[in-house]
Design a protein around this motif. Structure first.
Motif, PDB file in Angstrom:
ATOM      1  N   LYS A 142       0.856  -1.263  -0.060  1.00 17.03           N
ATOM      2  CA  LYS A 142       0.020   0.008  -0.090  1.00 17.03           C
ATOM      3  C   LYS A 142       0.916   1.191   0.074  1.00 17.03           C
ATOM      4  O   LYS A 142       1.922   1.278   0.595  1.00 17.03           O
ATOM      5  N   PRO A 143       0.488   2.157  -0.685  1.00 14.58           N
ATOM      6  CA  PRO A 143       1.332   3.644  -0.882  1.00 14.58           C
ATOM      7  C   PRO A 143       1.185   4.463   0.236  1.00 14.58           C
ATOM      8  O   PRO A 143       0.488   5.373   0.095  1.00 14.58           O
ATOM      9  N   ARG A 144       1.470   4.064   1.520  1.00 15.35           N
ATOM     10  CA  ARG A 144       1.133   4.751   2.782  1.00 15.35           C
ATOM     11  C   ARG A 144       2.188   4.442   3.521  1.00 15.35           C
ATOM     12  O   ARG A 144       2.941   3.676   3.798  1.00 15.35           O
ATOM     13  N   PHE A 145       2.412   5.462   4.407  1.00 24.37           N
ATOM     14  CA  PHE A 145       3.094   5.506   5.695  1.00 24.37           C
ATOM     15  C   PHE A 145       2.486   5.574   7.022  1.00 24.37           C
ATOM     16  O   PHE A 145       1.673   6.902   7.133  1.00 24.37           O
ATOM     17  N   GLU A 146       2.362   4.685   7.960  1.00 24.15           N
ATOM     18  CA  GLU A 146       1.653   5.088   9.114  1.00 24.15           C
ATOM     19  C   GLU A 146       2.388   5.568  10.007  1.00 24.15           C
ATOM     20  O   GLU A 146       3.247   4.862  10.974  1.00 24.15           O
ATOM     21  N   GLN A 147       2.172   6.749  10.686  1.00 20.12           N
ATOM     22  CA  GLN A 147       3.008   7.321  11.766  1.00 20.12           C
ATOM     23  C   GLN A 147       2.241   7.388  13.052  1.00 20.12           C
ATOM     24  O   GLN A 147       0.874   7.815  13.247  1.00 20.12           O
ATOM     25  N   VAL A 148       2.622   6.927  13.937  1.00 17.45           N
ATOM     26  CA  VAL A 148       2.056   7.045  15.235  1.00 17.45           C
ATOM     27  C   VAL A 148       2.433   8.608  15.844  1.00 17.45           C
ATOM     28  O   VAL A 148       3.527   8.861  15.979  1.00 17.45           O
ATOM     29  N   ILE A 149       1.217   9.181  15.922  1.00 21.83           N
ATOM     30  CA  ILE A 149       1.480  10.426  16.848  1.00 21.83           C
ATOM     31  C   ILE A 149       0.721  10.480  18.119  1.00 21.83           C
ATOM     32  O   ILE A 149      -0.532  10.124  18.235  1.00 21.83           O
ATOM     33  N   LEU A 150       1.336  10.708  19.248  1.00 15.45           N
ATOM     34  CA  LEU A 150       0.960  10.388  20.632  1.00 15.45           C
ATOM     35  C   LEU A 150       0.353   9.008  20.188  1.00 15.45           C
ATOM     36  O   LEU A 150       1.291   7.896  19.811  1.00 15.45           O
ATOM     37  N   ASP A 151      -0.858   8.517  20.980  1.00  8.21           N
ATOM     38  CA  ASP A 151      -1.302   7.371  20.477  1.00  8.21           C
ATOM     39  C   ASP A 151      -2.317   7.126  19.457  1.00  8.21           C
ATOM     40  O   ASP A 151      -3.122   6.352  19.520  1.00  8.21           O
ATOM     41  N   ASN A 152      -2.135   8.050  18.327  1.00  5.13           N
ATOM     42  CA  ASN A 152      -3.008   7.805  17.027  1.00  5.13           C
ATOM     43  C   ASN A 152      -2.212   7.369  16.113  1.00  5.13           C
ATOM     44  O   ASN A 152      -0.910   7.745  15.995  1.00  5.13           O
ATOM     45  N   ILE A 153      -2.869   6.677  15.144  1.00  5.85           N
ATOM     46  CA  ILE A 153      -2.059   6.244  13.851  1.00  5.85           C
ATOM     47  C   ILE A 153      -2.706   7.328  12.736  1.00  5.85           C
ATOM     48  O   ILE A 153      -3.853   7.287  12.569  1.00  5.85           O
ATOM     49  N   VAL A 154      -1.820   7.991  12.301  1.00  2.00           N
ATOM     50  CA  VAL A 154      -2.068   8.755  10.852  1.00  2.00           C
ATOM     51  C   VAL A 154      -1.441   8.169   9.917  1.00  2.00           C
ATOM     52  O   VAL A 154      -0.395   7.914   9.701  1.00  2.00           O
ATOM     53  N   THR A 155      -2.270   8.064   8.779  1.00  2.00           N
ATOM     54  CA  THR A 155      -1.789   7.541   7.345  1.00  2.00           C
ATOM     55  C   THR A 155      -1.505   8.740   6.298  1.00  2.00           C
ATOM     56  O   THR A 155      -1.942   9.665   6.206  1.00  2.00           O
ATOM     57  N   ARG A 156      -0.068   8.746   6.143  1.00  2.73           N
ATOM     58  CA  ARG A 156       0.203   9.713   5.025  1.00  2.73           C
ATOM     59  C   ARG A 156       0.722   9.131   3.713  1.00  2.73           C
ATOM     60  O   ARG A 156       1.041   7.835   3.441  1.00  2.73           O
ATOM     61  N   SER A 157       0.769   9.768   2.602  1.00  4.88           N
ATOM     62  CA  SER A 157       1.007   9.520   1.241  1.00  4.88           C
ATOM     63  C   SER A 157       2.308   9.329   0.953  1.00  4.88           C
ATOM     64  O   SER A 157       3.186  10.078   1.606  1.00  4.88           O
ATOM     65  N   THR A 158       2.912   8.502   0.412  1.00  2.00           N
ATOM     66  CA  THR A 158       4.133   7.916   0.001  1.00  2.00           C
ATOM     67  C   THR A 158       4.581   8.082  -1.249  1.00  2.00           C
ATOM     68  O   THR A 158       5.497   7.734  -1.978  1.00  2.00           O
ATOM     69  N   GLU A 159       3.687   9.041  -2.171  1.00  2.14           N
ATOM     70  CA  GLU A 159       4.025   9.323  -3.525  1.00  2.14           C
ATOM     71  C   GLU A 159       5.245  10.270  -3.777  1.00  2.14           C
ATOM     72  O   GLU A 159       5.514  11.057  -2.926  1.00  2.14           O
ATOM     73  N   LEU A 160       6.131  10.131  -4.787  1.00  2.53           N
ATOM     74  CA  LEU A 160       7.184  10.874  -4.824  1.00  2.53           C
ATOM     75  C   LEU A 160       6.788  11.432  -6.339  1.00  2.53           C
ATOM     76  O   LEU A 160       6.208  11.469  -6.856  1.00  2.53           O
ATOM     77  N   ASP A 161       7.971  12.652  -6.371  1.00  2.00           N
ATOM     78  CA  ASP A 161       7.768  13.552  -7.451  1.00  2.00           C
ATOM     79  C   ASP A 161       7.958  12.691  -8.877  1.00  2.00           C
ATOM     80  O   ASP A 161       9.272  12.141  -9.160  1.00  2.00           O
TER      81      ASP A 161
END
Lengths: 320, 320
Positions: free
Chosen positions: B170-189
């Motif tokens: 999956k084209p995503r990065f799951e970042q743990v922020i405090l105790d939440n998981i935030v999904t970020r896009s991993t598309e490049l230029d």
């Protein structure tokens, strides 16, 4: 002080434990022993290029830490403490052929760097555990000595981890295997933690406690820092998170303990995590200690482990 | 070859792009500018102790890679390629006060090591992005040059990443922020990837392709290796997983690209990932290339990026 070099087949004794029989390292991989050669790529060692039993067979204590300079300093310190300075025992980086990790051997003590974060220490641990297996080592005690951020405790305190927990305060490590997630226990050896705590009592002015250690994948957003390149939460949310961590028993935060605990447990290695805290995260985010204080704090886990190893080896005279 | 040192306020041109106005680095942290001092702890730099605009204001290209030795070699190579060998431009580690990362500056090019794994590169990126912000850098191109395992392609091939994907493709990065998981896009230029691919065509015997790169948290179990200290799956399961990855468009596997893509995207940095493959994972798990072949392969991303930078700077004479 007497010089010591225990033979590899001598059973180890301590104040609390007498081992009956040998505890070998469990490699849990059915493919490994059928391999013609095992190249430990990131350590620049291998079963065909190196005589691993001759090089490492007498290892009893493995100490790991993030910074290569710190692990070299620990090796030099142990050489002095074990009275091996004049025995022709040199300090040379066994992994000099690679810049991924560094490794030093001082009698029965191995000192290895692991870089920062779970993936970095995990690569090193896979290859270290295979190394100990190939070298037929037994009765190994492994200790991570590191730095950490404290929660609600005085900077400079040493935390001995009873259980490593993740960002959700759970005592687990989630390992992705192929595309499955497997949950592993992160419990550490309680007796070893107690033994280390008892050791700390013999050192003057040495604030030490046993508590949970939280292990995160990130130093900034993942640890609630307000000083990263990205920050999407408020100061209140940060403090609330850290206070909830404290309530759950967490006394310090670092970035390697869960996978370290999980892998050592699975492979039958008695393991401990001993980290000094460089700041109180309830007070601040940035590490701005004067250089000499920082150096002093970073030496504390080394001093404790050195005392512990000397006790285990029956060298009770406190030289430090 | 002509020596070059573009002034920091000169706009950069390339065959494809002409920038209108300056593209600054976006730090997304409302707290940062109110801080009296910002200590970039793991780089051993700070806003009070260093004049960051004077030191880094003219940087246009940032190249990052795992190994400190490789990033030093790249710095030496760029110095030669940019004709700066005799200009008194020395190669010295700007982060010499710490052993966490190393950093070299060669005219408009910054070369930095990031260690292994997502947490390690993420710490570096937070502090690098803040550094570029404090130094008021603009129009930055950032490229990760690394090594990787290939899937179904000849070892030695260079993969330019279009999208970084996780272990589940999956084209995503799951970042743990405090105790939440935030999904970020991993598309490049995409344009930058195309520009790099076009550059590669000018280099003889230089197998290059554009594809997805899978980023894992682990080198052994997480990448389906049968040679770790732990392995709980069969050879068939491994091959099935890697074949599914290939089908999903994955051509190589490494351990940093998702967080690199996600953070650079959020902070407005044009980013690319260029990795050479050291083996075909459908064929084997261990890296057992002869030393000279390994060295040759590792130089390939460096050669491509050097050609790209020279093109961007209008230095079209191919010296390599």
């Amino acid at each position: 002080m007497a010089s010591i070099l225990p033979a590899s087949n001598k059973s180890m004794t301590s104040d609390r434990n007498t081992y009956v029989g040998k505890r070998f390292v469990h490699v849990k991989n059915p493919y490994l022993d059928s391999m013609d050669e095992d190249i430990l790529y990131h350590l620049d060692l291998g079963t065909k290029t190196h005589n691993l039993p001759a090089m490492f067979g007498d290892v009893k204590f493995v100490c790991v830490g993030g910074s290569p300079n710190r692990m070299k300093a620990f090796a030099l310190f142990m050489r002095k403490e074990l009275g091996l300075e004049e025995s022709g025992e040199h300090i040379k980086d066994i992994c000099a052929g690679t810049d991924r990790y560094c490794m030093y051997k001082i009698g029965p003590v191995l000192s290895i760097s692991h870089g920062m974060g779970i993936p970095s220490i995990s690569i090193m641990l896979h290859e270290l555990i295979k190394l100990l297996h190939h070298a037929q080592c037994c009765d190994i005690t492994i200790i991570r000595i590191g730095t950490s951020g404290g929660i609600g405790i005085t900077p400079g305190s040493v935390v001995i981890t009873d259980t490593a927990v993740d960002s959700f305060f759970k005592p687990r490590f989630e390992q992705v295997i192929l595309d499955n997630i497997v949950t592993r226990s992160t419990e550490l050896d309680k007796e070893l933690a107690e033994e280390l705590f008892n050791c700390s009592k013999g050192i003057p002015n040495f604030p030490t406690l046993i508590g949970h250690t939280m292990c995160t994948y990130d130093f900034y957003e993942g640890q609630g820092r307000l000083d990263g390149a990205l920050c999407s939460f408020s100061r209140e949310k940060k403090v609330d998170y850290l206070k909830r961590a404290y309530k759950a028993g967490v006394r310090n935060i670092e970035m390697e303990s869960t996978v370290f605990a999980a892998m050592c447990r699975l492979c039958g290695l008695k393991a401990a995590v001993v980290c000094v805290t460089l700041l109180d995260r309830l007070e601040c985010d940035q590490i701005n200690l004067p250089h000499d204080v920082l150096v002093d704090y970073q030496q504390r886990p080394q001093l404790l482990i050195s005392n512990f190893i000397k006790r285990r080896l029956g060298l009770h005279d406190q030289t430090s």
